[in-house]
Design a protein around this motif. Structure first.
Motif, PDB file in Angstrom:
ATOM      1  N   VAL A 130       1.161  -0.391  -0.491  1.00  0.00           N
ATOM      2  CA  VAL A 130       0.791   0.896   0.316  1.00  0.00           C
ATOM      3  C   VAL A 130       0.934   1.974  -0.739  1.00  0.00           C
ATOM      4  O   VAL A 130      -0.037   2.589  -0.910  1.00  0.00           O
ATOM      5  N   ASP A 131       2.141   1.965  -1.391  1.00  0.00           N
ATOM      6  CA  ASP A 131       2.147   3.352  -2.501  1.00  0.00           C
ATOM      7  C   ASP A 131       1.022   3.290  -3.625  1.00  0.00           C
ATOM      8  O   ASP A 131       0.497   4.355  -3.699  1.00  0.00           O
ATOM      9  N   GLY A 154      -2.070   4.316   8.978  1.00  0.00           N
ATOM     10  CA  GLY A 154      -1.110   4.704  10.181  1.00  0.00           C
ATOM     11  C   GLY A 154       0.158   3.854  10.106  1.00  0.00           C
ATOM     12  O   GLY A 154       0.391   2.985   9.361  1.00  0.00           O
ATOM     13  N   GLN A 155       1.282   4.439  10.944  1.00  0.00           N
ATOM     14  CA  GLN A 155       2.529   3.905  11.082  1.00  0.00           C
ATOM     15  C   GLN A 155       2.561   3.192  12.552  1.00  0.00           C
ATOM     16  O   GLN A 155       2.219   3.838  13.232  1.00  0.00           O
ATOM     17  N   ALA A 156       2.941   1.925  12.536  1.00  0.00           N
ATOM     18  CA  ALA A 156       3.224   1.224  13.946  1.00  0.00           C
ATOM     19  C   ALA A 156       4.123   2.353  14.786  1.00  0.00           C
ATOM     20  O   ALA A 156       5.008   2.455  14.323  1.00  0.00           O
ATOM     21  N   GLU A 157       3.756   2.475  15.904  1.00  0.00           N
ATOM     22  CA  GLU A 157       4.702   3.212  16.866  1.00  0.00           C
ATOM     23  C   GLU A 157       5.990   2.367  17.484  1.00  0.00           C
ATOM     24  O   GLU A 157       6.889   3.244  17.535  1.00  0.00           O
ATOM     25  N   ARG A 158       5.919   1.104  17.538  1.00  0.00           N
ATOM     26  CA  ARG A 158       6.981   0.208  17.869  1.00  0.00           C
ATOM     27  C   ARG A 158       7.855  -0.238  16.767  1.00  0.00           C
ATOM     28  O   ARG A 158       8.690  -0.862  16.991  1.00  0.00           O
ATOM     29  N   ILE A 183       8.047   8.725   4.874  1.00  0.00           N
ATOM     30  CA  ILE A 183       8.280   7.589   5.734  1.00  0.00           C
ATOM     31  C   ILE A 183       8.896   6.647   4.996  1.00  0.00           C
ATOM     32  O   ILE A 183       9.958   5.853   5.160  1.00  0.00           O
ATOM     33  N   VAL A 184       8.433   6.458   3.537  1.00  0.00           N
ATOM     34  CA  VAL A 184       9.007   5.166   2.749  1.00  0.00           C
ATOM     35  C   VAL A 184      10.275   5.414   2.389  1.00  0.00           C
ATOM     36  O   VAL A 184      11.312   4.697   2.355  1.00  0.00           O
ATOM     37  N   VAL A 185      10.638   6.584   1.818  1.00  0.00           N
ATOM     38  CA  VAL A 185      12.157   7.101   1.456  1.00  0.00           C
ATOM     39  C   VAL A 185      13.134   6.795   2.697  1.00  0.00           C
ATOM     40  O   VAL A 185      14.194   6.235   2.577  1.00  0.00           O
ATOM     41  N   ARG A 186      12.685   7.233   3.819  1.00  0.00           N
ATOM     42  CA  ARG A 186      13.554   7.281   4.953  1.00  0.00           C
ATOM     43  C   ARG A 186      13.980   5.890   5.408  1.00  0.00           C
ATOM     44  O   ARG A 186      14.913   5.306   5.618  1.00  0.00           O
ATOM     45  N   ASP A 240      -5.794  11.178   2.706  1.00  0.00           N
ATOM     46  CA  ASP A 240      -5.894  11.752   3.692  1.00  0.00           C
ATOM     47  C   ASP A 240      -4.609  12.187   4.168  1.00  0.00           C
ATOM     48  O   ASP A 240      -3.563  12.230   3.254  1.00  0.00           O
ATOM     49  N   ASP A 241      -4.366  12.583   5.395  1.00  0.00           N
ATOM     50  CA  ASP A 241      -3.167  13.281   6.000  1.00  0.00           C
ATOM     51  C   ASP A 241      -2.163  12.254   5.783  1.00  0.00           C
ATOM     52  O   ASP A 241      -0.853  12.883   5.519  1.00  0.00           O
ATOM     53  N   PHE A 242      -2.433  11.014   5.869  1.00  0.00           N
ATOM     54  CA  PHE A 242      -1.195  10.099   5.778  1.00  0.00           C
ATOM     55  C   PHE A 242      -0.497  10.199   4.223  1.00  0.00           C
ATOM     56  O   PHE A 242       0.702  10.242   4.294  1.00  0.00           O
ATOM     57  N   ARG A 243      -1.219  10.523   3.272  1.00  0.00           N
ATOM     58  CA  ARG A 243      -0.877  10.482   1.951  1.00  0.00           C
ATOM     59  C   ARG A 243       0.431  11.595   1.981  1.00  0.00           C
ATOM     60  O   ARG A 243       1.497  11.157   1.350  1.00  0.00           O
TER      61      ARG A 243
END
Length: 194
Positions: A108-109, A72-76, A153-156, A144-147
């Motif tokens: 992560v990648d 997951g990605q942290a919300e804050r 996410i990483v490029v941005r 999973d769906d995060f992949r």
């Protein structure tokens, strides 16, 4: 000896701060245990989490256990990625690993691409090169769906870092971030013949 753990995805739940275990070092391992793939290894600080030491110790003497996971990605904090692990057996214990995209995005990648990660207990100052035979467990984290979301996410995120440091246009920064991702995958995509 390295034991392989089967994994399932966790259902969505809030991250408990008490589950967070600091990552103190990282590295990569390749070989027959991972079918020749280069798999990231993280050394976690278990100074105040002896149950994680015990989990790995038990794996030397028992068959592989079960673990559920969720990326997951942290919300804050858009720079933080979490990997929540809930071990079912041989003992029940939870742990959450946090990774900065800017500093540890390659871990992560690589974990997402190799579909696995090694977990090794340790203390501050420990490094893989100091004791490569120290007990560790291999955790399979299948796609999973995060992949599917990770690449965007990483490029941005990396494009923002590049723009902040270099003050180049947005499109140029996105292109450089994409190049970083491609180059890191060339390095981590190495595979030994099995």
């Amino acid at each position: 000896m390295i034991k392989r753990r089967t994994a399932k995805r966790l259902t969505k739940r809030a991250l408990d701060p008490a589950d967070i275990v600091p990552v103190i070092a990282d590295g990569s391992i390749t070989g027959p245990a991972a079918d020749g793939r280069m798999v990231p290894l993280v050394i976690i600080d278990t100074t105040i989490r002896p149950e994680l030491d015990e989990l790995v110790r038990l794996h030397r003497h028992l068959p592989p256990g079960d673990v559920t996971y969720r990326w997951g990605q942290a919300e804050r904090d858009e720079d933080l990625i979490s990997l929540s692990l809930s071990f079912v057996r041989p003992i029940a214990v939870r742990a959450a690993l946090m990774f900065s995209i800017e500093q540890e995005g390659i871990i992560v990648d690589n974990a997402l691409n190799s579909r696995a990660i090694y977990l090794q207990p340790g203390r501050p100052g420990d490094r893989l090169k100091h004791d490569p035979h120290r007990p560790k467990i291999l955790i399979e984290v299948a796609d999973d769906d995060f992949r599917e979301r990770w690449e965007d996410i990483v490029v941005r995120r990396l494009a923002k870092v590049i723009r902040r440091r270099s003050r180049i246009p947005r499109e140029g920064a996105r292109w450089l971030a994409g190049q970083w991702l491609a180059r890191s995958r060339e390095i981590t995509g190495f595979r030994l013949p099995t």
